[in-house]
Design an enzyme around this catalytic site. Structure first.
Site, PDB file in Angstrom:
ATOM      1  N   ASP A 248       0.832  -1.210   0.000  1.00 22.95           N
ATOM      2  CA  ASP A 248       0.000   0.000   0.000  1.00 22.95           C
ATOM      3  C   ASP A 248       0.863   1.255   0.000  1.00 22.95           C
ATOM      4  O   ASP A 248       0.450   2.302   0.519  1.00 22.95           O
ATOM      5  CB  ASP A 248      -0.928   0.042   1.226  1.00 22.95           C
ATOM      6  CG  ASP A 248      -1.913  -1.106   1.250  1.00 22.95           C
ATOM      7  OD1 ASP A 248      -2.154  -1.698   0.195  1.00 22.95           O
ATOM      8  OD2 ASP A 248      -2.440  -1.407   2.337  1.00 22.95           O
TER       9      ASP A 248
ATOM     10  N   CYS B 222     -16.617 -17.714  -9.030  1.00 24.91           N
ATOM     11  CA  CYS B 222     -17.773 -17.545  -8.161  1.00 24.91           C
ATOM     12  C   CYS B 222     -18.997 -18.312  -8.661  1.00 24.91           C
ATOM     13  O   CYS B 222     -19.920 -18.595  -7.878  1.00 24.91           O
ATOM     14  CB  CYS B 222     -18.123 -16.066  -8.028  1.00 24.91           C
ATOM     15  SG  CYS B 222     -16.938 -15.111  -7.058  1.00 24.91           S
TER      16      CYS B 222
ATOM     17  N   CYS C 219     -22.929 -18.065  -7.415  1.00 22.98           N
ATOM     18  CA  CYS C 219     -23.031 -17.645  -6.010  1.00 22.98           C
ATOM     19  C   CYS C 219     -23.118 -16.122  -5.899  1.00 22.98           C
ATOM     20  O   CYS C 219     -22.343 -15.384  -6.513  1.00 22.98           O
ATOM     21  CB  CYS C 219     -21.821 -18.154  -5.226  1.00 22.98           C
ATOM     22  SG  CYS C 219     -21.851 -17.692  -3.472  1.00 22.98           S
TER      23      CYS C 219
ATOM     24  N   CYS D 257     -24.516  -8.358   2.209  1.00 22.70           N
ATOM     25  CA  CYS D 257     -23.932  -7.066   2.577  1.00 22.70           C
ATOM     26  C   CYS D 257     -24.977  -6.227   3.313  1.00 22.70           C
ATOM     27  O   CYS D 257     -26.070  -5.994   2.785  1.00 22.70           O
ATOM     28  CB  CYS D 257     -23.442  -6.330   1.330  1.00 22.70           C
ATOM     29  SG  CYS D 257     -22.758  -4.692   1.703  1.00 22.70           S
TER      30      CYS D 257
ATOM     31  N   CYS E 242     -15.686  -4.348   8.516  1.00 25.24           N
ATOM     32  CA  CYS E 242     -16.775  -5.312   8.325  1.00 25.24           C
ATOM     33  C   CYS E 242     -16.226  -6.499   7.543  1.00 25.24           C
ATOM     34  O   CYS E 242     -15.539  -6.323   6.538  1.00 25.24           O
ATOM     35  CB  CYS E 242     -17.921  -4.656   7.564  1.00 25.24           C
ATOM     36  SG  CYS E 242     -19.299  -5.768   7.186  1.00 25.24           S
TER      37      CYS E 242
ATOM     38  N   CYS F 146     -18.917  -9.872   3.926  1.00 25.02           N
ATOM     39  CA  CYS F 146     -18.817 -10.433   2.579  1.00 25.02           C
ATOM     40  C   CYS F 146     -17.784 -11.555   2.502  1.00 25.02           C
ATOM     41  O   CYS F 146     -17.821 -12.378   1.583  1.00 25.02           O
ATOM     42  CB  CYS F 146     -18.502  -9.350   1.550  1.00 25.02           C
ATOM     43  SG  CYS F 146     -16.886  -8.577   1.745  1.00 25.02           S
TER      44      CYS F 146
ATOM     45  N   CYS G  97     -18.667 -16.101   2.374  1.00 28.71           N
ATOM     46  CA  CYS G  97     -18.106 -16.667   1.150  1.00 28.71           C
ATOM     47  C   CYS G  97     -17.802 -18.152   1.331  1.00 28.71           C
ATOM     48  O   CYS G  97     -17.052 -18.536   2.244  1.00 28.71           O
ATOM     49  CB  CYS G  97     -16.823 -15.927   0.767  1.00 28.71           C
ATOM     50  SG  CYS G  97     -16.004 -16.609  -0.701  1.00 28.71           S
TER      51      CYS G  97
END
Length: 314
Positions: free
Chosen positions: A133, A187, A190, A197, A240, A243, A247
């Site tokens: 980052d 995915c 799904c 969310c 949070c 999500c 999964c």
């Protein structure tokens, strides 16, 4: 040391594993395709980056690793597991798993520098930069190109049979390495992350809308959190993980072996009362080496107040 590029690649991956990385892959350093650039620009134009104005800067550099390291030949991407073995009690104000231990920037940088030192040992004269980052680069895009995972509908990088609880680190270098095969999205049909969310932040046609994302609002946002978002915070006080928690790929998640990511007992004891009475000096002492500092004391207290208001209104 006169080694074939394939032998160097094997040795680098072995060293990455020894250092503690859960995955390591290589991609050819080249300009990001126009299609990917346009997708990113449409996301910006739609205002989905919210108050993260820095996302608009250094556009050319963001799409071309050769502008970060002159004569760059390869992008090395590694992943570091942070999934906690011990979690906060569900009744306590919840922090995102990534913030449980020491700030990942510090831990990842040390490990990346160790890996780059090894690369220079087997390939003297190699130039490069270790990025955590710390430069405008599309980490998840390069991780997918390097074959270590794919970008899921939750916009997280998902490692097959390992899950998504991983930090990413990048080394842009002048060493030519055989590229790994990029992974495509797996995915399928799904949509659990989108449907689960709390704020519908993943329902945008452009992907993640940070304006509605609880991670953005509770960490990055320095202003007031909009009431429509604050009312969805539930018991979350910093970030949070919803999500990721829903999964299916995270059924493969294993606890991290990185000791720096283990939470302190004092952290795990942060219940409602301790959070409400947390002084600034106690905050600085407890989170002095933590990513939680990103929200600052004022931001964390703002979040605590909203959390308690939600509990009173529940």
């Amino acid at each position: 040391m006169n080694l074939l590029s394939s032998e160097k690649a094997r040795l680098i991956k072995e060293e990455a594993s020894r250092i503690g990385f859960g995955a390591c892959g290589f991609a050819r350093a080249a300009e990001v395709p126009q299609e990917e650039q346009l997708r990113f620009q449409r996301w910006l134009d739609a205002g989905c980056c919210a108050g993260m104005e820095y996302m608009h800067r250094y556009r050319e550099v963001r799409f071309n690793p050769g502008l970060l390291v002159e004569s760059a030949r390869s992008v090395v991407v590694v992943a570091l597991n942070y999934f906690p073995a011990q979690k906060q009690p569900d009744t306590h104000p919840q922090f995102a798993y990534y913030a449980y231990g020491e700030d990942y920037h510090r831990v990842m940088k040390r490990k990346l520098e160790a890996l780059f030192a090894f690369i220079c040992q087997i390939a003297p004269g190699t130039q490069g930069r270790c990025l955590v980052d710390t430069a405008p680069i599309l980490e998840k895009y390069w991780a997918q190109q390097a074959g270590i995972g794919f970008i899921g509908r939750n916009r997280q990088l998902i490692l097959p049979r390992k899950g998504s609880y991983f930090f990413l680190g990048v080394i842009v270098s002048t060493l030519a390495l055989p590229p790994d095969t990029p992974l495509k999205n797996r995915c399928g049909n799904c949509r659990k992350c989108i449907e689960s969310c709390p704020t519908g932040a993943l329902s945008s046609p452009w992907g993640l809308d940070a304006n509605r994302c609880l991670s953005y609002q509770t960490i990055e946002n320095r202003a007031d959190i909009p009431p429509s978002v604050a009312s969805c915070m539930g018991n979350r006080v910093y970030g949070c993980d919803t999500c990721q928690q829903v999964c299916p790929y995270n059924r493969f998640a294993c606890p991290t072996a990185v000791p720096e990511f283990r939470p302190l007992p004092e952290f795990l004891q942060l219940d409602d009362e301790r959070m409400q009475t947390l002084s600034e000096s106690a905050y600085r002492k407890l989170f002095k080496n933590s990513a939680v500092k990103r929200a600052k004391y004022e931001g964390l207290k703002r979040n605590i107040a909203l959390l308690m208001e939600n509990k009173r209104n529940f």
